[in-house]
Write an enzyme that holds these catalytic residues in place. Structure first.
Site, mmCIF file in Angstrom:
data_model
loop_
_atom_site.group_PDB
_atom_site.id
_atom_site.type_symbol
_atom_site.label_atom_id
_atom_site.label_comp_id
_atom_site.label_asym_id
_atom_site.label_seq_id
_atom_site.Cartn_x
_atom_site.Cartn_y
_atom_site.Cartn_z
ATOM 1 N N HIS A 1 35.588 41.400 53.199
ATOM 2 C CA HIS A 1 35.542 40.349 54.233
ATOM 3 C C HIS A 1 36.203 40.911 55.483
ATOM 4 O O HIS A 1 37.401 40.701 55.712
ATOM 5 C CB HIS A 1 36.284 39.098 53.742
ATOM 6 C CG HIS A 1 35.640 38.461 52.548
ATOM 7 N ND1 HIS A 1 34.917 37.286 52.630
ATOM 8 C CD2 HIS A 1 35.590 38.849 51.251
ATOM 9 C CE1 HIS A 1 34.454 36.974 51.423
ATOM 10 N NE2 HIS A 1 34.861 37.910 50.569
ATOM 11 N N GLU B 1 34.045 32.200 40.754
ATOM 12 C CA GLU B 1 35.311 32.901 41.020
ATOM 13 C C GLU B 1 36.454 31.952 40.668
ATOM 14 O O GLU B 1 37.113 31.369 41.529
ATOM 15 C CB GLU B 1 35.404 33.348 42.482
ATOM 16 C CG GLU B 1 36.609 34.264 42.733
ATOM 17 C CD GLU B 1 36.748 34.694 44.184
ATOM 18 O OE1 GLU B 1 35.951 34.244 45.029
ATOM 19 O OE2 GLU B 1 37.682 35.478 44.469
ATOM 20 N N ASP C 1 37.187 43.704 48.260
ATOM 21 C CA ASP C 1 37.199 42.276 48.619
ATOM 22 C C ASP C 1 38.022 41.980 49.871
ATOM 23 O O ASP C 1 37.538 41.403 50.824
ATOM 24 C CB ASP C 1 37.677 41.423 47.436
ATOM 25 C CG ASP C 1 37.160 39.982 47.501
ATOM 26 O OD1 ASP C 1 36.403 39.656 48.436
ATOM 27 O OD2 ASP C 1 37.510 39.180 46.612
ATOM 28 N N HIS D 1 29.137 34.604 45.867
ATOM 29 C CA HIS D 1 30.441 34.457 45.221
ATOM 30 C C HIS D 1 30.200 33.451 44.094
ATOM 31 O O HIS D 1 29.969 32.279 44.356
ATOM 32 C CB HIS D 1 31.472 33.887 46.190
ATOM 33 C CG HIS D 1 32.031 34.889 47.146
ATOM 34 N ND1 HIS D 1 31.287 35.526 48.092
ATOM 35 C CD2 HIS D 1 33.311 35.347 47.290
ATOM 36 C CE1 HIS D 1 32.063 36.343 48.795
ATOM 37 N NE2 HIS D 1 33.296 36.263 48.323
ATOM 38 N N TRP E 1 44.018 36.103 51.156
ATOM 39 C CA TRP E 1 43.822 36.133 49.713
ATOM 40 C C TRP E 1 44.534 37.303 49.044
ATOM 41 O O TRP E 1 44.760 37.291 47.844
ATOM 42 C CB TRP E 1 42.313 36.211 49.400
ATOM 43 C CG TRP E 1 41.599 34.971 49.832
ATOM 44 C CD1 TRP E 1 41.460 33.815 49.110
ATOM 45 C CD2 TRP E 1 40.968 34.752 51.105
ATOM 46 N NE1 TRP E 1 40.781 32.893 49.854
ATOM 47 C CE2 TRP E 1 40.457 33.427 51.082
ATOM 48 C CE3 TRP E 1 40.775 35.516 52.250
ATOM 49 C CZ2 TRP E 1 39.779 32.868 52.158
ATOM 50 C CZ3 TRP E 1 40.098 34.958 53.317
ATOM 51 C CH2 TRP E 1 39.609 33.656 53.264
ATOM 52 N N GLN F 1 31.884 30.047 53.419
ATOM 53 C CA GLN F 1 33.218 29.961 52.803
ATOM 54 C C GLN F 1 33.590 28.539 52.347
ATOM 55 O O GLN F 1 34.226 28.344 51.328
ATOM 56 C CB GLN F 1 34.265 30.464 53.807
ATOM 57 C CG GLN F 1 35.708 30.383 53.340
ATOM 58 C CD GLN F 1 36.053 31.434 52.305
ATOM 59 O OE1 GLN F 1 36.221 32.595 52.627
ATOM 60 N NE2 GLN F 1 36.134 31.031 51.055
ATOM 61 N N HIS G 1 31.698 44.976 48.743
ATOM 62 C CA HIS G 1 32.113 43.572 48.925
ATOM 63 C C HIS G 1 33.464 43.529 49.630
ATOM 64 O O HIS G 1 34.498 43.835 49.051
ATOM 65 C CB HIS G 1 32.213 42.875 47.556
ATOM 66 C CG HIS G 1 32.540 41.418 47.639
ATOM 67 N ND1 HIS G 1 31.800 40.441 46.993
ATOM 68 C CD2 HIS G 1 33.519 40.740 48.287
ATOM 69 C CE1 HIS G 1 32.305 39.252 47.249
ATOM 70 N NE2 HIS G 1 33.377 39.402 48.019
HETATM 71 FE FE FE2 Z 1 34.820 37.820 48.402
#
Ligand code: FE2
Length: 415
Positions: A62, A216, A312, A213, A318, A155, A60
């Site tokens: 991005h 979260e 991630d 997702h 993030w 997203q 996982h």
């Molecule tokens: Fe993610």
């Protein structure tokens, strides 16, 4: 190179000689004793009694957002929602070459740490789907280093974003491997629920995997996992469905979790925990005591459910850190989840190898067995425990029988 001597394999006694031919493993043989490496021909790697494992997996990440932290500004609240807001600004100026070069640089960072299988989420809440087009090209370009699975990731929502459903459908028709979702981010609970029904039907119709997702957030009322699990159970798609994050589970009360786990076991879906990302983003609205904001990893594992760890983010809106090393995530995850008991230390690599491979449905494309692709990594320590304790690293990475990475560690010189 066509073989390794003095290799230790996970869960097995003794040393092994591993051979390959035409890109596939051709023999895995127990040695009667240790072989002196210096007498071996040049095409033999001497593992020196260290662990040889199938490649590490990043289940996982991005890649489309990687290496953009601080552009246009840094995430000062450290929240998921400020990250989404900042990414929305950054993606307005993204170009195909920008996406391509950052993704390829990041893949190289992953491959440098022995990772050969990667699942990346790609934002498809973008009219024109330019980023997805770039990432589909990256999937081909990066083939010599990694197998890349691409998730159509909405997203900014499926129901809450204009044309969200048609963008998801178009992404699937363009050839993504996995259908994603973000139900807790949709404007209403009803939209979150309908987004799950939509994405599961889409995946089923097109024969794709699913990775959502899911929940979260620290909000204990965010309960989309039960919806995802129930649809998964009814459709019988468990092996092909993954719930990522599920951090709200860390805030559910035990009475609800007791009921939830009954359903999760029936659904048999997979779980991904991103410990460094979640401990950074969650707990942000708490005073003290402050929640850890992670899903219930040991409980899921103990219940017989498949759970693995992931990075991630690498230097994005993030999460500002990351270097591609999944073993750093494993270390943090086992600490945060209270999983440093002796039994867990003996099998620590499960959470970044076999469990992750199962999540990605790699099947017979993964594992050191005769007939399977000759993909492996030689570590710098002899057991799971020692890999973790000594912060070991991947020394050799072999893919399809070809050496793609060799790391030469600097030795300490005492004066
Ligand atoms: Fe993610």
């Amino acid at each position: 190179m066509n073989q390794i001597i003095n290799a230790r394999l996970r869960g097995q006694e003794g040393l092994f000689n591993i051979k390959w031919e035409h890109g596939l493993f051709s023999a895995v043989e127990l040695q009667s004793s240790r072989v002196e490496g210096r007498h071996s021909p040049d095409d033999v790697i001497d593992a020196g009694g260290n662990l040889v494992i199938p490649p590490l997996v990043e289940p996982h990440i991005h890649l489309d957002a990687a290496l953009t932290a601080g552009e246009p500004s840094w995430n000062l609240t450290g929240t998921l929602f400020e990250g989404i807001e900042l990414w929305s600004k950054r993606k307005a100026i993204v170009t195909k070459e920008d996406t391509r070069s950052r993704a390829l640089r990041t893949i190289r960072m992953l491959a440098a740490h022995g990772i050969q299988h990667v699942r990346t989420h790609v934002d498809v809440t973008e009219p024109g789907l330019g980023t997805l087009k770039a990432m589909l090209e990256v999937r081909e370009e990066a083939r010599e280093l990694v197998d890349l699975q691409i998730v159509a990731f909405p997203q900014e929502g499926i129901e809450s974003f204009s044309n969200g459903r048609s963008l998801m459908t178009e992404a699937v028709e363009m050839g993504v491997d996995v259908v994603g979702g973000i139900p807790h981010f949709e404007n209403t609970r009803d939209q979150g629920v309908s987004s799950i029904h939509f994405l599961m039907d889409l995946a089923e119709r097109h024969g794709r995997l699913v990775d959502v997702h899911c929940d979260e957030t620290d909000d204990p009322h965010s309960r989309f996992l039960e919806v995802l699990a129930e649809v998964t159970r009814v459709k019988g798609m468990g092996a092909h469905v993954t719930a990522s994050h599920t951090t709200a589970m860390g805030s559910y009360d035990n009475a609800y979790c007791f009921k939830l786990f009954r359903l999760l076991k029936q659904a048999e879906l997979n779980f991904i925990c991103c410990p460094t990302e979640s401990i950074h983003l969650q707990g942000r609205y708490d005073n003290y005591p402050k929640r850890r904001g992670l899903t219930r990893v040991p409980e899921l594992d103990h219940a017989g459910l498949n759970v693995c760890f992931a990075q991630d983010s690498i230097v994005d809106p993030w999460y500002p850190l990351g270097n591609g090393n999944i073993l750093r995530i494993l270390d943090a995850g086992l600490h945060i989840c209270h999983m440093l008991g002796y039994q867990n230390l003996q099998r620590a690599l499960d959470f970044v190898t076999d469990h992750s491979a199962r999540t990605l449905s790699l099947g017979e494309r993964y594992g050191i067995q005769v007939g399977r692709p000759a993909n492996l990594v030689v570590m710098s320590a002899e057991s799971d425990y020692e890999v973790l304790r000594s912060q070991a690293c991947a020394q050799w990475s072999i893919r399809g029988g070809r050496v793609i990475m060799r790391r030469r560690e600097k030795e300490i010189e005492w004066s």
